[in-house]
Design a protein around this motif. Sequence first.
Motif, mmCIF file in Angstrom:
data_model
loop_
_atom_site.group_PDB
_atom_site.id
_atom_site.type_symbol
_atom_site.label_atom_id
_atom_site.label_comp_id
_atom_site.label_asym_id
_atom_site.label_seq_id
_atom_site.Cartn_x
_atom_site.Cartn_y
_atom_site.Cartn_z
ATOM 1 N N GLN A 232 -10.559 8.849 -1.271
ATOM 2 C CA GLN A 232 -10.035 7.598 -0.736
ATOM 3 C C GLN A 232 -8.532 7.538 -0.934
ATOM 4 O OE1 GLN A 232 -12.411 4.854 -3.134
ATOM 5 N NE2 GLN A 232 -13.323 4.087 -1.247
ATOM 6 N N LEU A 233 -7.868 6.901 0.005
ATOM 7 C CA LEU A 233 -6.446 6.642 -0.183
ATOM 8 C C LEU A 233 -6.278 5.664 -1.334
ATOM 9 C CD1 LEU A 233 -5.233 6.208 3.503
ATOM 10 C CD2 LEU A 233 -4.858 8.168 2.003
ATOM 11 N N LEU A 234 -5.233 5.842 -2.079
ATOM 12 C CA LEU A 234 -4.937 4.943 -3.202
ATOM 13 C C LEU A 234 -3.940 3.898 -2.721
ATOM 14 C CD1 LEU A 234 -5.333 4.348 -6.228
ATOM 15 C CD2 LEU A 234 -3.374 5.816 -6.654
ATOM 16 N N PRO A 235 -4.404 2.656 -2.489
ATOM 17 C CA PRO A 235 -3.461 1.625 -2.030
ATOM 18 C C PRO A 235 -2.490 1.257 -3.152
ATOM 19 C CG PRO A 235 -5.749 0.840 -1.944
ATOM 20 C CD PRO A 235 -5.747 2.173 -2.614
ATOM 21 N N ILE A 236 -1.248 1.628 -2.985
ATOM 22 C CA ILE A 236 -0.225 1.422 -4.007
ATOM 23 C C ILE A 236 -0.064 -0.052 -4.333
ATOM 24 C CG2 ILE A 236 2.210 1.816 -4.609
ATOM 25 C CD1 ILE A 236 0.387 4.342 -4.435
ATOM 26 N N GLU A 237 -0.208 -0.921 -3.319
ATOM 27 C CA GLU A 237 -0.040 -2.355 -3.566
ATOM 28 C C GLU A 237 -1.098 -2.883 -4.542
ATOM 29 O OE1 GLU A 237 -2.572 -1.711 0.059
ATOM 30 O OE2 GLU A 237 -0.599 -0.996 -0.535
ATOM 31 N N GLU A 238 -2.274 -2.248 -4.613
ATOM 32 C CA GLU A 238 -3.287 -2.626 -5.597
ATOM 33 C C GLU A 238 -2.791 -2.334 -7.012
ATOM 34 O OE1 GLU A 238 -7.096 -0.752 -5.300
ATOM 35 O OE2 GLU A 238 -7.684 -1.950 -3.582
ATOM 36 N N ILE A 239 -2.091 -1.239 -7.151
ATOM 37 C CA ILE A 239 -1.673 -0.761 -8.463
ATOM 38 C C ILE A 239 -0.443 -1.491 -8.963
ATOM 39 C CG2 ILE A 239 -0.968 1.289 -9.756
ATOM 40 C CD1 ILE A 239 -3.830 1.366 -8.528
ATOM 41 N N LEU A 240 0.531 -1.664 -8.092
ATOM 42 C CA LEU A 240 1.807 -2.230 -8.510
ATOM 43 C C LEU A 240 1.853 -3.749 -8.449
ATOM 44 C CD1 LEU A 240 4.189 0.377 -6.821
ATOM 45 C CD2 LEU A 240 3.351 0.343 -9.169
ATOM 46 N N ALA A 241 0.761 -4.375 -8.023
ATOM 47 C CA ALA A 241 0.737 -5.842 -7.895
ATOM 48 C C ALA A 241 0.781 -6.534 -9.234
ATOM 49 C CB ALA A 241 -0.481 -6.275 -7.124
#
Length: 98
Positions: free
Chosen positions: A89-98
């Motif tokens: 799966q693609l790793l949604p960066i906005e999930e991580i850096l939010a």
Amino acid sequence: MKIIWSPLAIDRVAEIANYIAKDKQTAAENWVDKIFSKVESLASSPKSGRIVPEINKDQYREIIYGNYRIVYRIEEKRISILTVRHGKQLLPIEEILA
């Protein structure tokens, strides 16, 4: 170090476990136990995971368990488990850096 699970990471583990449980409940339970065990090992070795390539910052790391990436952030006195994702799966960066 103290380990804190984000609500997103808990939700992801539950989703994955529910999916695995459709085929075999005991396999899902074993998978969850091993994920939590793997994460607990970070308390004594927080830098044992590799730097997340998509972010490329030292405090954002991941450990791999089977086909899954366990993404976490090292903070001053704790480790925050941010998400658990299938490796394909693609790793949604906005999930991580939010």
